[in-house]
Structures are given as C-alpha cells and as structure tokens.
Design a protein around this motif. Structure first.
Motif, PDB file in Angstrom:
ATOM      1  N   ALA A   1     -10.839   4.699  -0.821  1.00 35.02           N
ATOM      2  CA  ALA A   1      -9.916   3.580  -1.012  1.00 35.02           C
ATOM      3  C   ALA A   1      -9.258   3.659  -2.385  1.00 35.02           C
ATOM      4  O   ALA A   1      -9.888   4.016  -3.382  1.00 35.02           O
ATOM      5  CB  ALA A   1     -10.667   2.262  -0.873  1.00 35.02           C
TER       6      ALA A   1
ATOM      7  N   ARG B   1     -11.370  -0.747   7.579  1.00 38.15           N
ATOM      8  CA  ARG B   1     -10.203   0.093   7.827  1.00 38.15           C
ATOM      9  C   ARG B   1     -10.129   0.442   9.306  1.00 38.15           C
ATOM     10  O   ARG B   1     -11.126   0.406  10.021  1.00 38.15           O
ATOM     11  CB  ARG B   1     -10.237   1.364   6.986  1.00 38.15           C
TER      12      ARG B   1
ATOM     13  N   ASP C   1       0.811  -1.209   0.000  1.00 35.75           N
ATOM     14  CA  ASP C   1       0.000   0.000   0.000  1.00 35.75           C
ATOM     15  C   ASP C   1       0.852   1.270   0.000  1.00 35.75           C
ATOM     16  O   ASP C   1       0.374   2.347  -0.357  1.00 35.75           O
ATOM     17  CB  ASP C   1      -0.927   0.015   1.217  1.00 35.75           C
TER      18      ASP C   1
ATOM     19  N   TYR D   1      -4.595   5.652   8.312  1.00 38.92           N
ATOM     20  CA  TYR D   1      -5.642   4.648   8.105  1.00 38.92           C
ATOM     21  C   TYR D   1      -5.187   3.575   7.113  1.00 38.92           C
ATOM     22  O   TYR D   1      -4.561   3.866   6.104  1.00 38.92           O
ATOM     23  CB  TYR D   1      -6.917   5.307   7.584  1.00 38.92           C
ATOM     24  N   GLY D   2      -5.530   2.331   7.439  1.00 34.32           N
ATOM     25  CA  GLY D   2      -5.196   1.219   6.565  1.00 34.32           C
ATOM     26  C   GLY D   2      -5.972  -0.021   6.974  1.00 34.32           C
ATOM     27  O   GLY D   2      -6.905   0.049   7.783  1.00 34.32           O
ATOM     28  N   ALA D   3      -5.564  -1.159   6.442  1.00 37.95           N
ATOM     29  CA  ALA D   3      -6.237  -2.425   6.736  1.00 37.95           C
ATOM     30  C   ALA D   3      -5.218  -3.460   7.201  1.00 37.95           C
ATOM     31  O   ALA D   3      -4.452  -3.981   6.384  1.00 37.95           O
ATOM     32  CB  ALA D   3      -6.981  -2.938   5.497  1.00 37.95           C
TER      33      ALA D   3
ATOM     34  N   ASN E   1      -3.547   7.830   4.445  1.00 37.11           N
ATOM     35  CA  ASN E   1      -4.583   6.877   4.041  1.00 37.11           C
ATOM     36  C   ASN E   1      -3.989   5.889   3.048  1.00 37.11           C
ATOM     37  O   ASN E   1      -3.541   6.287   1.981  1.00 37.11           O
ATOM     38  CB  ASN E   1      -5.769   7.600   3.387  1.00 37.11           C
TER      39      ASN E   1
ATOM     40  N   TRP F   1     -10.986  -7.119   8.727  1.00 34.82           N
ATOM     41  CA  TRP F   1      -9.698  -7.113   9.421  1.00 34.82           C
ATOM     42  C   TRP F   1      -9.829  -7.578  10.867  1.00 34.82           C
ATOM     43  O   TRP F   1      -8.971  -8.319  11.359  1.00 34.82           O
ATOM     44  CB  TRP F   1      -9.062  -5.721   9.343  1.00 34.82           C
TER      45      TRP F   1
ATOM     46  N   VAL G   1      -5.741   2.788   2.499  1.00 37.43           N
ATOM     47  CA  VAL G   1      -6.794   1.778   2.343  1.00 37.43           C
ATOM     48  C   VAL G   1      -6.906   1.416   0.863  1.00 37.43           C
ATOM     49  O   VAL G   1      -6.949   2.297  -0.002  1.00 37.43           O
ATOM     50  CB  VAL G   1      -8.142   2.309   2.862  1.00 37.43           C
TER      51      VAL G   1
END
Length: 293
Positions: A111, A227, A101, A179-181, A266, A284, A268
């Motif tokens: 996203a 997320r 990412d 922010y992420g996963a 970000n 997640w 995501v």
C-alpha cells in the motif's frame, strides 16, 4: 462557523451537505454558482461568502476524457484549488481538498503511504497532483485527502454502471488485474465531518483555530480498508443484487479492455496516518453492503 462546500451536486458534495449539518452554517455551491474554470468567479464567491472553512470535492473527474482535454482538466484540478487556497489564506480560513490514488503509477507491491513519491500515469493524475501542490504552496491551513474508486447511489460511477449493465446483459467482462479500495462517498463525507468536529471551531466560535488546523495540515489517505479488483468489486455488487437472473462476471486483463488513460495496477493506499490522527475507516465490502441496503 461558515463552511463553503463546492460541487454540491456531485457524489461527495451531496453527502457533505448532510454530514456537515450541525458543524456550521453550510453554503453549498454548484458549477453554475462557482465555476472552477473561472478564477474570477472563485475569488468573487470566496470574498462574498467569507468562509472559515472551504471543503472542495469539485473536480474534473472524467479520467479518459482528460487525455483529450488536458488544458481544462489542469485548470479545474490543478490551478483552481490553488486559487481557493490563496483566498482562504487571506481570509484566515482552512481548506479541505480531495485528491486521488491515481497520483501513483501502481508499481509498488504494498500500500502507498503519504511519503511515497507520486508518479501519475495519466493526465487526470497529473492534474490532481498539481492541485495538491498548489494547495500546499498557498500557505493556508489545509488537509489534502486522497481517496479512491469513489461510488454511491447518484451520479456516474462504477456501482451504477455495473447495476445498469447487469440488467441488460448475461455476461459482464471486468478487469481483474487492477487493485484498489472502493470507497463509498458517504464514508468520505462522514469521515470529513468527524475530522472537522475533532478540530472544532475557533475560540470565538465563528472562525477556526488556525494553530490547531496548521498543526494537522498535510496529506492524508482516506479510503475504505482492504483491497479488491474491479472484478471483485463487480462480483460483490451483483451478489447483493436481488433478482432472479444474475449475469456471469468474467475476469479479464487490462490488455483486454484498453482505455485512453492508463490506470495503475496497484493503487491501494495506506490510511494509517489518518487512523492514528483522526479516526478509523470501514472495510470496503462492509461499506458497500451499507450503501446497497
């Protein structure tokens, strides 16, 4: 079908050896057997093993250290995947390669899709993007799987760091504006195995169906769904931890935790393309619960 797996001692490489069982003869190598910084060693292993499929999770993953070691990071992440893919093309083999990412700058509100233009903020992201481009330029049938925030029960990762610090401290100060996963390494390995099973072996059973693999070649995003922030991830880890004393998890800003490498606010990734082509992915927090259980 002979499957060559690199980075067998890493998080994803270790899980791939389990997930790919039954789909072919697995030859798993570590850095001693196939050093990605040694291009001659890569070619020698590829020509000796003669795989029908190469699955390449091996990488230089020290994001902050890469800022001071750009040359070796580029050699391993940016150039070596191209060597692997070139050798695969000569053998009539396919390549599954993993990316990150961190190829994005984090300025998008929603996203990221596979069609969004990468703009890495750090050396690690630039080297991984170069690796993607090298695989794409090789002419070999390939799947490039971008993932994010990889964790598991072995190696070095955020999950294990939080658990270690939680046992030592009364308070954890964790960034809450990125922010992420979070994506379990087993999710990555199991999804990869599902893709391999769906594409199948070749008509004679020993190789691959080049036309089928070529038709599915390209970029795919492979992360858990939903997320969170690093703070939210840490909270979930601590909440699941069975102990009498749990540390407080305090949110802080990126500015309060400076690092050598800049991170996207970000990162995501939209996994719609992978879901529509191959399979769906877990949320997640559900995957985290499975991992911790």
């Amino acid at each position: 079908m002979k499957i060559l797996v690199t980075g067998r001692d890493g998080q994803v490489g270790y899980e791939l050896q389990r997930s790919l069982q039954g789909l072919g003869e697995i030859v798993a190598v570590n850095a001693e057997a196939m050093d990605l910084a040694d291009f001659d060693a890569i070619r020698a292993v590829m020509r000796e093993v003669r795989p029908a499929l190469v699955v390449n999770p091996a990488a230089y993953t020290a994001v902050d250290k890469a800022e001071s070691e750009p040359e070796i990071a580029m050699r391993i992440n940016g150039e070596a995947p191209g060597i692997i893919a070139e050798e695969a093309r000569k053998l009539g083999a396919a390549v599954i390669h993993y990316s990150t990412d961190y190829v994005f700058d984090g300025h998008k509100d929603g996203a990221y899709t596979e069609d969004d233009v990468p703009m890495p903020l750090n050396v690690y992201g630039r080297t991984k993007l170069a690796g993607e481009q090298a695989v794409q330029a090789s002419g070999a049938p390939h799947l490039i799987l971008r993932t994010s925030w990889v964790y598991g029960q072995r190696g070095r990762n955020f999950l294990l760091t939080v658990r270690r610090l939680a046992a030592e401290r009364e308070e954890l100060r964790i960034v809450d504006d990125q922010y992420g996963a979070p994506t379990w390494c087993r999710t990555i390995a199991d999804t990869t195995a599902h893709i391999v099973a769906k594409l199948g072996a070749g008509k004679q059973g020993a190789g691959i169906d080049l036309d089928l693999w070529q038709s599915k070649s390209g970029l795919y995003h492979l992360t858990a769904q939903g997320r969170t922030t690093w703070h939210g991830f840490a909270q979930a880890i601590v909440a699941h931890w069975s102990c009498e004393r749990k540390p407080a998890v305090v949110p802080i800003g990126t500015k309060d935790y400076p690092t050598p490498a800049r991170r996207p606010a970000n990162s995501v990734l939209s996994c719609r393309k992978l879901t529509e082509t191959f399979c769906g992915l877990p949320k997640w927090d559900d995957a985290l619960s499975l991992c911790l259980d």
